[in-house]
Design a protein around this motif. Sequence first.
Motif, PDB file in Angstrom:
ATOM      1  N   VAL A   1    -168.285 -26.351  70.512  1.00  0.00           N
ATOM      2  CA  VAL A   1    -169.130 -25.254  70.191  1.00  0.00           C
ATOM      3  C   VAL A   1    -168.180 -23.898  70.454  1.00  0.00           C
ATOM      4  O   VAL A   1    -167.737 -23.624  71.372  1.00  0.00           O
ATOM      5  CB  VAL A   1    -170.029 -25.048  71.186  1.00  0.00           C
ATOM      6  CG1 VAL A   1    -171.142 -23.852  70.849  1.00  0.00           C
ATOM      7  CG2 VAL A   1    -171.239 -26.565  71.113  1.00  0.00           C
ATOM      8  N   LYS A   2    -167.945 -23.369  69.134  1.00  0.00           N
ATOM      9  CA  LYS A   2    -167.057 -22.157  69.174  1.00  0.00           C
ATOM     10  C   LYS A   2    -167.541 -21.232  69.742  1.00  0.00           C
ATOM     11  O   LYS A   2    -166.970 -20.328  70.575  1.00  0.00           O
ATOM     12  CB  LYS A   2    -166.547 -21.984  67.757  1.00  0.00           C
ATOM     13  CG  LYS A   2    -165.632 -22.917  67.130  1.00  0.00           C
ATOM     14  CD  LYS A   2    -165.320 -22.407  65.643  1.00  0.00           C
ATOM     15  CE  LYS A   2    -164.565 -21.180  65.414  1.00  0.00           C
ATOM     16  NZ  LYS A   2    -164.432 -20.952  63.922  1.00  0.00           N
ATOM     17  N   ASP A   3    -168.896 -20.846  69.358  1.00  0.00           N
ATOM     18  CA  ASP A   3    -169.748 -19.753  69.966  1.00  0.00           C
ATOM     19  C   ASP A   3    -171.206 -20.027  69.895  1.00  0.00           C
ATOM     20  O   ASP A   3    -171.404 -21.382  69.496  1.00  0.00           O
ATOM     21  CB  ASP A   3    -169.465 -18.313  69.276  1.00  0.00           C
ATOM     22  CG  ASP A   3    -169.475 -18.414  67.660  1.00  0.00           C
ATOM     23  OD1 ASP A   3    -170.837 -18.899  67.276  1.00  0.00           O
ATOM     24  OD2 ASP A   3    -168.548 -18.158  67.289  1.00  0.00           O
ATOM     25  N   LYS A   4    -172.159 -19.325  70.128  1.00  0.00           N
ATOM     26  CA  LYS A   4    -173.412 -19.609  70.301  1.00  0.00           C
ATOM     27  C   LYS A   4    -174.003 -19.961  68.976  1.00  0.00           C
ATOM     28  O   LYS A   4    -174.806 -20.930  68.798  1.00  0.00           O
ATOM     29  CB  LYS A   4    -174.226 -18.059  70.727  1.00  0.00           C
ATOM     30  CG  LYS A   4    -175.676 -18.634  71.137  1.00  0.00           C
ATOM     31  CD  LYS A   4    -176.307 -17.338  71.522  1.00  0.00           C
ATOM     32  CE  LYS A   4    -177.634 -17.357  71.764  1.00  0.00           C
ATOM     33  NZ  LYS A   4    -178.512 -16.342  72.154  1.00  0.00           N
TER      34      LYS A   4
ATOM     35  N   VAL B   1    -175.124 -27.965  81.528  1.00  0.00           N
ATOM     36  CA  VAL B   1    -173.805 -27.911  82.182  1.00  0.00           C
ATOM     37  C   VAL B   1    -172.574 -28.687  81.542  1.00  0.00           C
ATOM     38  O   VAL B   1    -171.480 -28.025  81.763  1.00  0.00           O
ATOM     39  CB  VAL B   1    -174.075 -28.900  83.366  1.00  0.00           C
ATOM     40  CG1 VAL B   1    -172.855 -29.278  84.302  1.00  0.00           C
ATOM     41  CG2 VAL B   1    -174.842 -28.430  84.484  1.00  0.00           C
ATOM     42  N   LEU B   2    -172.760 -29.782  80.718  1.00  0.00           N
ATOM     43  CA  LEU B   2    -171.609 -30.309  80.075  1.00  0.00           C
ATOM     44  C   LEU B   2    -171.220 -29.250  78.859  1.00  0.00           C
ATOM     45  O   LEU B   2    -169.785 -29.296  78.821  1.00  0.00           O
ATOM     46  CB  LEU B   2    -172.063 -31.445  79.237  1.00  0.00           C
ATOM     47  CG  LEU B   2    -172.408 -32.551  80.121  1.00  0.00           C
ATOM     48  CD1 LEU B   2    -173.124 -33.844  79.145  1.00  0.00           C
ATOM     49  CD2 LEU B   2    -170.994 -33.137  80.766  1.00  0.00           C
ATOM     50  N   GLN B   3    -171.997 -28.536  78.333  1.00  0.00           N
ATOM     51  CA  GLN B   3    -171.740 -27.464  77.463  1.00  0.00           C
ATOM     52  C   GLN B   3    -170.797 -26.323  78.123  1.00  0.00           C
ATOM     53  O   GLN B   3    -169.779 -25.833  77.671  1.00  0.00           O
ATOM     54  CB  GLN B   3    -172.678 -26.770  76.499  1.00  0.00           C
ATOM     55  CG  GLN B   3    -172.266 -25.709  75.571  1.00  0.00           C
ATOM     56  CD  GLN B   3    -173.305 -25.328  74.607  1.00  0.00           C
ATOM     57  OE1 GLN B   3    -174.396 -25.852  74.539  1.00  0.00           O
ATOM     58  NE2 GLN B   3    -173.010 -24.218  73.824  1.00  0.00           N
ATOM     59  N   ALA B   4    -171.324 -25.850  79.460  1.00  0.00           N
ATOM     60  CA  ALA B   4    -170.514 -24.870  80.039  1.00  0.00           C
ATOM     61  C   ALA B   4    -169.050 -25.263  80.600  1.00  0.00           C
ATOM     62  O   ALA B   4    -168.444 -24.677  80.645  1.00  0.00           O
ATOM     63  CB  ALA B   4    -171.459 -24.432  81.060  1.00  0.00           C
ATOM     64  N   LEU B   5    -169.096 -26.544  80.773  1.00  0.00           N
ATOM     65  CA  LEU B   5    -167.921 -27.341  81.407  1.00  0.00           C
ATOM     66  C   LEU B   5    -166.881 -27.417  80.325  1.00  0.00           C
ATOM     67  O   LEU B   5    -165.750 -27.069  80.775  1.00  0.00           O
ATOM     68  CB  LEU B   5    -168.203 -28.678  82.139  1.00  0.00           C
ATOM     69  CG  LEU B   5    -166.995 -29.264  82.672  1.00  0.00           C
ATOM     70  CD1 LEU B   5    -166.607 -28.261  83.860  1.00  0.00           C
ATOM     71  CD2 LEU B   5    -167.567 -30.574  83.334  1.00  0.00           C
ATOM     72  N   TYR B   6    -167.274 -28.127  79.071  1.00  0.00           N
ATOM     73  CA  TYR B   6    -166.545 -28.401  78.363  1.00  0.00           C
ATOM     74  C   TYR B   6    -166.185 -27.513  76.957  1.00  0.00           C
ATOM     75  O   TYR B   6    -165.618 -27.879  75.909  1.00  0.00           O
ATOM     76  CB  TYR B   6    -166.665 -30.048  77.818  1.00  0.00           C
ATOM     77  CG  TYR B   6    -166.341 -30.888  78.780  1.00  0.00           C
ATOM     78  CD1 TYR B   6    -165.297 -31.122  79.280  1.00  0.00           C
ATOM     79  CD2 TYR B   6    -167.589 -31.613  79.207  1.00  0.00           C
ATOM     80  CE1 TYR B   6    -164.873 -32.050  80.273  1.00  0.00           C
ATOM     81  CE2 TYR B   6    -167.336 -32.582  80.172  1.00  0.00           C
ATOM     82  CZ  TYR B   6    -166.209 -33.143  80.625  1.00  0.00           C
ATOM     83  OH  TYR B   6    -165.850 -33.709  81.416  1.00  0.00           O
ATOM     84  N   SER B   7    -167.143 -26.700  76.653  1.00  0.00           N
ATOM     85  CA  SER B   7    -167.717 -25.934  75.225  1.00  0.00           C
ATOM     86  C   SER B   7    -167.931 -27.039  74.324  1.00  0.00           C
ATOM     87  O   SER B   7    -167.762 -26.878  73.265  1.00  0.00           O
ATOM     88  CB  SER B   7    -166.491 -25.090  75.016  1.00  0.00           C
ATOM     89  OG  SER B   7    -166.249 -24.109  75.777  1.00  0.00           O
TER      90      SER B   7
END
Length: 211
Positions: free
Chosen positions: A204-207, A89-95
Amino acid sequence: MKKLTFHQLVWYFFIYSILGMILENLFCLITQHKIESRMGFIIGPFCPIYGLGAIFLVLFLTPLKQKWINVFLLGIVIGAMYEYISSFVLQALYSIKFWDYSHYFLNMNGRTCLFFAMSWGIISIGLIYFINPLIDKFIDKFKLKSLDYIICIFMIVNCILTYFAIHDYVERAKIAYNYNIQTDSKNIMTNEVMKFVFPNMKYVKDKNNQV
């Protein structure tokens, strides 16, 4: 599931966020031989992941306290699931990733791993049988609705400030790493402050690319 009052929810989150930050700092001192910020909010010594996590553990594990093995095993499951979902969730919210267990044995996408899942089980034993009964006795001495509301408002404001500070930091990171975007970043906190408060935070720029 154990029923909790508003008073308990507020104080559990407040106290366990502080205890969680202390635990994180001790772990960092023991494993990395240094003192490093483990704050989760911009203001104050709080690690809200533990505050919310402790509430979940108390809710689901208190009814099972007759058998410690059930508390331990379900604590592992709840802790691992909570840590994984929180990271997602944190990565989805903030990248942004706030922790990465990719180098740990039997990890799941770097979001949780066997070692920390087992740690949640041990924490659950200590929480349910020793710590939370003491916390309940302590907070019974502060049954003032006004104080509950003050703490609640403070935490909400702190959460909002933290959200915008991280959001602005990410916007600056996107520009720094050649994302051709326009931003209305207000620079609530400088990069130096953000790196001090969240030293393990990675954009996180991308995967397959973290900076």
